[in-house]
Design an enzyme around this catalytic site. Sequence first.
Site, short mmCIF file in Angstrom:
data_model
loop_
_atom_site.label_atom_id
_atom_site.label_comp_id
_atom_site.label_asym_id
_atom_site.label_seq_id
_atom_site.Cartn_x
_atom_site.Cartn_y
_atom_site.Cartn_z
N ASN A 72 -34.09 -9.02 1.07
CA ASN A 72 -35.11 -9.80 0.37
C ASN A 72 -35.14 -11.26 0.78
O ASN A 72 -36.18 -11.79 1.14
CB ASN A 72 -34.90 -9.67 -1.14
CG ASN A 72 -35.98 -10.33 -1.95
OD1 ASN A 72 -35.89 -11.51 -2.27
ND2 ASN A 72 -37.01 -9.57 -2.29
N ASN B 221 -32.14 -12.06 -5.83
CA ASN B 221 -33.35 -12.48 -5.11
C ASN B 221 -33.02 -13.72 -4.27
O ASN B 221 -32.29 -13.64 -3.30
CB ASN B 221 -34.48 -12.73 -6.11
CG ASN B 221 -35.86 -12.65 -5.49
OD1 ASN B 221 -36.07 -13.13 -4.39
ND2 ASN B 221 -36.80 -12.05 -6.19
N ASP C 141 -37.77 -16.71 -8.28
CA ASP C 141 -37.95 -15.78 -7.16
C ASP C 141 -37.16 -16.35 -5.98
O ASP C 141 -36.05 -15.93 -5.70
CB ASP C 141 -39.44 -15.64 -6.86
CG ASP C 141 -39.75 -14.54 -5.86
OD1 ASP C 141 -38.92 -14.32 -4.95
OD2 ASP C 141 -40.82 -13.92 -5.95
#
Length: 349
Positions: A152, A203, A256
């Site tokens: 990610n 993340n 995020d």
Amino acid sequence: MRPSFPSRRRFLQTATGLLAGVPLLTSRTEGNAGISDRYAVLPGGRYFGEMRIEAVVEDREVFTEGPCYGGFGDIFFTNVPASKILCWNVGSKTLTVFRENSHKTNGLCLTPTGDLLCCQGETGRIVRVSRKTGREFFVADGYNGFPFAAPNDLCLDAAGRIYFSSRPGVTDPAQGNPNAVYRVDPNGSVTQLLSWPDVHMPNGIVTSPDDCTLYVIEAHPDADHNRSILAFDLSPEGTLSNRRTLIDFYPGRSGDGMCIDAQGNLYVAAGLHATRGTSETLDTRPGIHLISPHGELLAFRETPEDTVTNCTFGGTDLRTLYITCGTKLLSLRTSIPGKPGYTPIDFPR
């Protein structure tokens, strides 16, 4: 092929350094509003200047992510569903496609010599892409006999070690790799540093300017799961200890992606303009949250479009924050420059 970016000091391959058995589920109470009560007391324009729209991405599908500064006025970022790596040049004000068929690359990071490290969500690989030739080099694609869950986001330390988050994975490690955080050493060896259930949905990930702390965003959308930023002491060998929660976003949308300035403050893309069918509330406002190394919310700047995803420092003075937000690439001047590691070593075009 093994990674070829340079290492600045020798290191030892070690165990993961996990704090085994530490429970992560936080006790939730009725009326918990995360950080929503902190916005009213924030200072005005002490940390941030004007926010600008630099570019608007037009494509069949658009979800921008993974910005990184490439020197020469280039800001690289990704359009994940369209499988493209894009490049915005600040000087010429042009948006070009650097790479087609990126295998749904999400996070990007620049090596010291200016190549791109890419989290390929579709192939489950970490790869290095030469800026000069466009050639792709394998870095890592699995652990313990199983492929990674989709990589990610990633970062580098000064020794050339890669740290990256990987999700969504399985919950039974006998069936595959779970949600996890990994380290890839310059010799190509892979170490799993954190994994489910010790982390829920990792993340964004960054190291502090002195490489003594690793920060990991937890961003699980389900109720009673982690939505926070975790901090760990990072040893010279790349192992973790002294786990703590820096800030808790629950019940709002967590961060995020994030980046870090020269003083160790985090710039975190978090929050929602509107609910999205999860248990996440609107208690976390949508935008860039400036968070000190002690977990204090120092400043906030709202972004104009859902969903803000990530940010990086760029520019010759590293005082411009570039933000991916829905269909837009935004910029925001900052009073504190980014950590020096965001500037690549210049190389011939």
